[in-house]
Scaffold this motif. Structure first.
Motif, short mmCIF file in Angstrom:
data_model
loop_
_atom_site.label_atom_id
_atom_site.label_comp_id
_atom_site.label_asym_id
_atom_site.label_seq_id
_atom_site.Cartn_x
_atom_site.Cartn_y
_atom_site.Cartn_z
N ARG A 49 0.52 -0.69 0.32
CA ARG A 49 -0.26 -0.22 0.04
C ARG A 49 1.09 1.08 -0.19
NH1 ARG A 49 -3.97 -0.44 4.86
NH2 ARG A 49 -2.78 -1.79 5.82
N GLN B 257 -3.75 -17.78 7.55
CA GLN B 257 -4.23 -16.32 8.77
C GLN B 257 -4.44 -16.94 10.22
OE1 GLN B 257 -5.27 -13.42 7.55
NE2 GLN B 257 -5.04 -13.96 5.59
N GLU C 30 -12.61 -13.18 8.19
CA GLU C 30 -10.66 -12.42 8.26
C GLU C 30 -11.49 -11.69 6.92
OE1 GLU C 30 -8.65 -11.79 9.27
OE2 GLU C 30 -6.95 -10.89 7.76
N LYS C 31 -11.73 -10.86 6.81
CA LYS C 31 -12.07 -9.91 6.34
C LYS C 31 -13.75 -10.44 5.23
CE LYS C 31 -7.28 -7.86 5.68
NZ LYS C 31 -6.31 -8.91 5.85
N TYR D 108 -2.88 -7.69 20.12
CA TYR D 108 -3.03 -9.60 20.34
C TYR D 108 -2.24 -9.77 21.58
CZ TYR D 108 -4.35 -9.79 15.52
OH TYR D 108 -4.82 -9.17 14.76
N LEU E 55 0.79 -4.93 15.98
CA LEU E 55 1.27 -5.38 14.84
C LEU E 55 1.11 -3.34 14.15
CD1 LEU E 55 -2.07 -6.64 13.20
CD2 LEU E 55 0.43 -7.69 13.22
N ILE F 237 -10.38 -6.55 14.96
CA ILE F 237 -9.30 -6.72 15.22
C ILE F 237 -9.07 -5.90 15.22
CG2 ILE F 237 -8.06 -9.43 15.51
CD1 ILE F 237 -10.00 -10.83 14.70
N ILE F 238 -8.27 -5.07 15.13
CA ILE F 238 -6.92 -4.96 14.91
C ILE F 238 -5.63 -4.64 16.31
CG2 ILE F 238 -8.92 -2.36 15.95
CD1 ILE F 238 -7.47 -1.57 18.09
N GLY F 239 -4.67 -4.23 15.88
CA GLY F 239 -3.08 -4.88 15.34
C GLY F 239 -2.97 -5.15 16.97
N THR G 39 -6.32 -15.08 11.84
CA THR G 39 -7.65 -15.34 11.58
C THR G 39 -8.25 -16.71 12.39
OG1 THR G 39 -8.11 -12.60 11.73
CG2 THR G 39 -9.79 -14.20 11.68
N LEU H 214 0.49 -12.99 8.33
CA LEU H 214 -0.32 -12.99 9.11
C LEU H 214 0.24 -14.34 10.42
CD1 LEU H 214 0.72 -11.17 11.85
CD2 LEU H 214 -1.34 -10.78 11.45
N ASP I 63 -1.06 -0.28 13.07
CA ASP I 63 -1.75 0.23 14.53
C ASP I 63 -1.10 0.99 15.38
OD1 ASP I 63 -4.29 -0.17 12.54
OD2 ASP I 63 -4.50 -2.36 13.40
N TYR J 97 -11.01 -6.09 7.58
CA TYR J 97 -10.10 -6.25 9.53
C TYR J 97 -11.13 -8.26 9.53
CZ TYR J 97 -9.61 -1.58 10.12
OH TYR J 97 -9.55 -0.26 10.25
N GLY J 98 -10.64 -9.15 10.55
CA GLY J 98 -10.82 -9.78 10.71
C GLY J 98 -12.17 -9.30 11.62
C1 G1P Z 1 -4.11 -8.79 10.14
C2 G1P Z 1 -5.16 -9.37 10.21
C3 G1P Z 1 -7.05 -9.13 10.11
C4 G1P Z 1 -6.66 -7.75 11.71
C5 G1P Z 1 -5.70 -6.09 10.59
C6 G1P Z 1 -5.80 -5.79 11.99
O1 G1P Z 1 -4.57 -7.77 8.25
O2 G1P Z 1 -5.09 -10.36 9.37
O3 G1P Z 1 -8.08 -9.63 11.05
O4 G1P Z 1 -8.22 -7.01 11.79
O5 G1P Z 1 -4.41 -6.76 11.10
O6 G1P Z 1 -5.04 -4.17 11.58
P1 G1P Z 1 -3.60 -6.78 7.66
O7 G1P Z 1 -3.80 -5.31 7.74
O8 G1P Z 1 -2.51 -7.44 7.40
O9 G1P Z 1 -4.05 -7.26 5.83
#
Ligand code: G1P
Length: 297
Positions: free
Chosen positions: A18, A229, A190-191, A207, A130, A203-205, A231, A110, A133, A170-171
């Protein structure tokens, strides 16, 4: 199994598509928000929660992450000679962090990145951050999740309510609210599409995971996008143990996305004491021009 969280994993082997072309040869995690690379915010957040062992999962073109957290003799010497004491201390703090690295040869997702952390984590619960985030440093999200883990002794996922137009990024969980911001997770997707999303709780980054996730990940089949995945693996884990979500109501920047990155940059610059005054005046002048239908010169 140990009860306290001492280790944090930072998956950082993604391709950063991106942000191309900026990420063609440099890691996305090293893009600066004002004067610190994204990943440093995540490391500092974990340190502020008492975490003191870090693992960064790296890949190709990610060497500058290791250099960033390494000592820099020449630079330190130079700062010392020129009397830049504060900067020197800041730079030296970076290499006092206890960071290990594992390379993920192929960006297989992931879940696969987390599986690479197994030899480092061993039999302990651990945090996953992550780093794109970004949570403001004054916030307590990770600390709150660690406290909840202390009570429930089960995986805890950070959740945020997102608009249905963004849900496909997102998940997403299906869950039942059990207490103050705590949800018992019944299912995860997932997504999903807007139509198939089980809720608007994404779900945000952040866990907190338990080591039994590794056995599930080792057997996981590729899911969305042909990737392993996380998720999906957490969904499988639900068959053998409870999983919880914690609804975060504070500010979060998706700095892996250009707009989120720009928002984080503007907000952090406004809060930066060295920049704040002039930057605010600049923003006000730009806002006035835009308000009058003009573009900044
Ligand atoms: C990943 C996870 C997703 C989560 C997201 C949060 O996705 O696979 O479940 O909701 O991070 O930022 P990505 O952003 O790597 O596509």
């Amino acid at each position: 199994m140990s009860e306290t969280i001492k280790k944090a994993i930072f998956p950082a082997a993604g391709l950063g598509t991106r942000f191309l072309p900026a990420t063609k040869a440099s890691p996305k995690e090293m893009l600066p928000i004002v004067d610190k690379p994204m990943i440093q915010y995540g490391v500092e957040e974990a340190i502020s929660c008492g975490i003191n062992e870090f693992l960064i999962i790296t890949g190709k073109h990610k060497r500058s992450i290791e250099d960033h957290f390494d000592c820099a003799f020449e630079l330190e010497d130079n700062l010392k000679k020129s009397g830049k004491q504060q900067l020197l201390e800041e730079i030296k703090r970076l290499n006092q962090t206890n960071i290990a690295y594992i390379r993920q040869g192929y960006a297989l997702g992931l879940g696969h990145a987390i599986l690479c952390a197994k030899p480092f984590v061993k039999e302990e619960p651990f945090a996953v951050i992550l780093s794109d985030d970004i949570i403001p440093p004054e916030d307590t999200l990770l600390r709150d999740m660690m406290l909840i883990y202390g009570k429930l002794k089960s995986p805890i996922l950070a959740l945020q309510q997102v608009s249905m137009s963004e849900i496909h990024r997102y998940g997403v969980i299906d869950g039942v609210r059990e207490g103050d911001g705590v949800y018992r997770v019944n299912n995860l997707v997932e997504k999903p599409t807007r139509e198939s999303a089980p809720s608007d709780l994404a779900i945000i980054g952040r866990y907190i995971l338990t080591p039994d996730i590794f056995d599930v990940l080792a057997k996981a089949e590729p899911g969305k996008g042909g990737e392993i995945q996380l998720t999906d693996a957490i969904g499988t884990l639900l068959q053998s143990r409870p999983v919880y979500g914690f609804l975060y109501k504070g500010k979060r920047y998706d700095a892996g996305d250009k707009l989120g990155y720009l928002k984080a940059t503007v907000d952090f610059a406004i809060k930066n004491p060295d920049l704040s005054g002039e930057f605010k005046s600049y923003l006000l002048a730009v806002a006035k021009k835009i308000g009058n239908g003009k573009l900044p010169e």
